[in-house]
Design a protein around this motif. Structure first.
Motif, PDB file in Angstrom:
ATOM      1  N   VAL A  99      46.170 -36.534  25.303  1.00  0.00           N
ATOM      2  CA  VAL A  99      46.678 -37.890  25.109  1.00  0.00           C
ATOM      3  C   VAL A  99      47.496 -37.975  23.830  1.00  0.00           C
ATOM      4  CG1 VAL A  99      44.863 -38.985  26.439  1.00  0.00           C
ATOM      5  CG2 VAL A  99      44.581 -38.696  23.980  1.00  0.00           C
ATOM      6  N   GLY A 100      48.392 -38.927  23.864  1.00  0.00           N
ATOM      7  CA  GLY A 100      49.402 -39.145  22.831  1.00  0.00           C
ATOM      8  C   GLY A 100      49.195 -38.433  21.509  1.00  0.00           C
ATOM      9  N   PRO A 101      50.104 -37.559  21.159  1.00  0.00           N
ATOM     10  CA  PRO A 101      50.005 -36.817  19.914  1.00  0.00           C
ATOM     11  C   PRO A 101      50.449 -37.667  18.728  1.00  0.00           C
ATOM     12  CG  PRO A 101      52.040 -36.270  20.991  1.00  0.00           C
ATOM     13  CD  PRO A 101      51.371 -37.323  21.856  1.00  0.00           C
ATOM     14  N   GLY A 102      50.922 -38.873  19.023  1.00  0.00           N
ATOM     15  CA  GLY A 102      51.525 -39.693  17.986  1.00  0.00           C
ATOM     16  C   GLY A 102      50.571 -40.070  16.883  1.00  0.00           C
ATOM     17  N   ARG A 103      49.293 -40.136  17.210  1.00  0.00           N
ATOM     18  CA  ARG A 103      48.363 -40.586  16.178  1.00  0.00           C
ATOM     19  C   ARG A 103      47.762 -39.428  15.408  1.00  0.00           C
ATOM     20  NH1 ARG A 103      44.105 -43.296  20.320  1.00  0.00           N
ATOM     21  NH2 ARG A 103      44.866 -42.079  22.068  1.00  0.00           N
ATOM     22  N   PRO A 149      48.332 -36.196  12.973  1.00  0.00           N
ATOM     23  CA  PRO A 149      49.311 -35.575  12.073  1.00  0.00           C
ATOM     24  C   PRO A 149      49.824 -34.243  12.601  1.00  0.00           C
ATOM     25  CG  PRO A 149      47.418 -36.390  10.842  1.00  0.00           C
ATOM     26  CD  PRO A 149      47.090 -36.584  12.277  1.00  0.00           C
ATOM     27  N   LEU A 205      52.521 -34.581  15.225  1.00  0.00           N
ATOM     28  CA  LEU A 205      53.837 -34.921  14.684  1.00  0.00           C
ATOM     29  C   LEU A 205      54.463 -33.723  13.979  1.00  0.00           C
ATOM     30  CD1 LEU A 205      53.287 -38.550  13.360  1.00  0.00           C
ATOM     31  CD2 LEU A 205      54.782 -37.810  15.210  1.00  0.00           C
ATOM     32  N   ALA A 258      56.042 -31.658  16.660  1.00  0.00           N
ATOM     33  CA  ALA A 258      57.295 -32.278  17.105  1.00  0.00           C
ATOM     34  C   ALA A 258      58.392 -32.045  16.082  1.00  0.00           C
ATOM     35  CB  ALA A 258      57.079 -33.771  17.333  1.00  0.00           C
ATOM     36  N   ALA A 309      59.067 -32.924  23.468  1.00  0.00           N
ATOM     37  CA  ALA A 309      58.188 -33.765  24.282  1.00  0.00           C
ATOM     38  C   ALA A 309      57.995 -33.176  25.675  1.00  0.00           C
ATOM     39  CB  ALA A 309      58.757 -35.173  24.375  1.00  0.00           C
ATOM     40  N   LEU A 322      50.496 -38.977  30.680  1.00  0.00           N
ATOM     41  CA  LEU A 322      49.322 -38.992  29.799  1.00  0.00           C
ATOM     42  C   LEU A 322      49.690 -38.792  28.338  1.00  0.00           C
ATOM     43  CD1 LEU A 322      46.286 -39.232  29.961  1.00  0.00           C
ATOM     44  CD2 LEU A 322      46.156 -36.742  30.044  1.00  0.00           C
ATOM     45  N   GLY A 323      50.627 -37.901  28.084  1.00  0.00           N
ATOM     46  CA  GLY A 323      50.913 -37.534  26.711  1.00  0.00           C
ATOM     47  C   GLY A 323      52.142 -38.207  26.150  1.00  0.00           C
ATOM     48  N   SER A 324      52.519 -39.318  26.731  1.00  0.00           N
ATOM     49  CA  SER A 324      53.710 -40.008  26.266  1.00  0.00           C
ATOM     50  C   SER A 324      53.569 -40.393  24.809  1.00  0.00           C
ATOM     51  CB  SER A 324      53.965 -41.241  27.118  1.00  0.00           C
ATOM     52  OG  SER A 324      53.353 -42.365  26.549  1.00  0.00           O
ATOM     53  N   ARG A 329      52.120 -44.001  24.382  1.00  0.00           N
ATOM     54  CA  ARG A 329      50.715 -44.263  24.668  1.00  0.00           C
ATOM     55  C   ARG A 329      49.854 -44.114  23.427  1.00  0.00           C
ATOM     56  NH1 ARG A 329      46.345 -43.263  28.618  1.00  0.00           N
ATOM     57  NH2 ARG A 329      47.749 -43.830  30.292  1.00  0.00           N
ATOM     58  N   PHE A 355      49.967 -44.963  20.451  1.00  0.00           N
ATOM     59  CA  PHE A 355      50.552 -44.735  19.137  1.00  0.00           C
ATOM     60  C   PHE A 355      50.032 -45.793  18.177  1.00  0.00           C
ATOM     61  CE2 PHE A 355      53.971 -41.863  17.867  1.00  0.00           C
ATOM     62  CZ  PHE A 355      54.169 -42.229  16.554  1.00  0.00           C
ATOM     63  N   TYR A 411      52.370 -43.464   8.688  1.00  0.00           N
ATOM     64  CA  TYR A 411      53.107 -42.214   8.741  1.00  0.00           C
ATOM     65  C   TYR A 411      54.049 -42.115   7.550  1.00  0.00           C
ATOM     66  CZ  TYR A 411      51.319 -42.395  13.433  1.00  0.00           C
ATOM     67  OH  TYR A 411      50.489 -42.480  14.502  1.00  0.00           O
ATOM     68  N   TYR A 413      57.213 -35.399   7.601  1.00  0.00           N
ATOM     69  CA  TYR A 413      57.954 -34.939   8.773  1.00  0.00           C
ATOM     70  C   TYR A 413      59.440 -35.017   8.479  1.00  0.00           C
ATOM     71  CZ  TYR A 413      53.346 -36.479  10.067  1.00  0.00           C
ATOM     72  OH  TYR A 413      52.007 -36.684  10.073  1.00  0.00           O
TER      73      TYR A 413
END
Lengths: 217, 217
Positions: free
Chosen positions: A111-115, A117, A120, A123, A145, B156-158, B161, B163, B170, B175
């Motif tokens: 699930v979403g890697p956005g949260r 570190p 990110l 990415a 992505a 799933l990994g959007s 999702r 975030f 951040y 980054y």
DNA sequence: ACCTGAACACCGTTCAAGT
DNA sequence: ACCTGAACACCGTTCAAGT
């Protein structure tokens, strides 16, 4: 009036909690990780964890982040215009291997890697390498992505994962094209591996075609 | 001695349970579905559900199966050697749309399709169409799986999702290549969409290259 | 056959109390 | 600062009892 010695060393630390939680997930699966069980494993009582993490979810996120952080990114260091494809390929294999090492954690990792570190950071590394290799920035973002989509999707949705191990549960008459062989465990693993290889090659081949359009005007 | 009339109509049925559970997941998310809550929604008491399903997981699987069964497969009906690519493309879009319609259910839908009848039916339809189009059987199997990996992985990994919606969480210094723009919600959605389109095109382009090797000897 | 209430063995989390 | 026991508001599931 000098500082009193601290009564004693704290029993817990974020590191120790993450480490123990990771070992517990690997050994017994996600559902074995309750705050009480994890605390018992650490020799403390349940509520103690809340001195170091705000929720149980935060603990699992930290475990996932630790695994993500271990994925090799060195292939993106010296990428030039010639070998962006090789770098992506090697990264995909090491990413997949990391997921295979922690199968019970895959639902959290997917699930979403956005949260996280580390997500990110990945990415960022892919983006930087692709831009240096000549990809337009927008495409460079997409590549990181879409590769992740494919790799995590294959780990999570594998045929082998969670397949009911009772051949009689599947009536071949319902699936005229799928042979009986598909129902065997080893066959399912072969399908997963073959599909991953075929898909990875197709992705890289397809990206190469798009790259030619940008790089050779 | 003739059959006594049944006391009254049963209050529950598998269909009604699945329907109500699906509505509850869509409205309030997976964590809102407890057996007690679902039963309340159905006007019965918690344990009643166990007359129709063996576990709560079985109920969620049935909900996922119902969604899978609604994915359009008609494009695989009249596939010939020329348009296997178009069929795969159209299927990918309708599959993705189905997942987008039920975002809370994606974690259930993404795990192994092996135990869900509708999942096997999909694999069967793709396999049959690809073989008719001239793909060798082994490759035909891989194509169904790898397309699913990509589609479910993207749902799933959007980036969008889950975030964290707090830009201050951040530090851009961490980054260097990812700009501030990535932290905006609309930008994240653009990334997801662009990555899906780029990835789908790359997959189909790459598969076309492999197809030529088989079809034009 | 199908539904109920009571019960069992758990959960995640809060909080006052201790040191 | 960090850990504890007690408590709150839940869980999934079983089971004897009702009809």
């Amino acid at each position: 009036m000098c500082a009193m010695a601290r009564p004693r060393k704290p029993l817990l630390s974020r590191e120790r909690i993450v480490e123990t939680a990771g070992a517990l997930v690997d050994a017994e699966g996600l559902e074995a990780v309750s705050t009480r069980r994890l605390a018992a494993e650490l020799g403390v009582s349940g509520p103690s964890l809340y001195n170091h993490f705000r929720t149980k979810d935060e603990i699992l996120e930290a475990v996932a982040d630790a695994v993500s952080a271990r994925v090799d990114l060195s292939m993106f260091g010296e990428t030039d215009g010639r070998d962006w494809r090789t770098a992506l390929h090697d990264w995909a294999l090491s990413y997949r291997a990391a997921l295979a090492d922690h199968p019970h954690l895959v639902p959290v990792l997917a699930v979403g890697p956005g949260r996280r570190p580390a997500g990110l950071r990945v990415a960022d590394a892919v983006f930087g390498a692709m831009v240096r290799a000549g990809w337009p920035p927008a495409q460079a973002t997409h590549i990181g992505a879409l590769m992740r989509y494919f790799i995590t999707g294959s780990a999570l949705g594998s045929f082998a994962r969670g397949f009911v191990d009772d051949a009689t549960a599947y009536d071949p008459a319902d699936y005229p094209h799928l042979g009986q062989a598909h129902l065997l465990a080893e066959r399912r693993q072969q399908v997963d591996e073959g599909a991953f290889e075929t898909g990875l090659r197709a992705l890289l081949d397809g990206l190469s075609l798009q790259y030619e359009r940008y790089a050779s005007p």
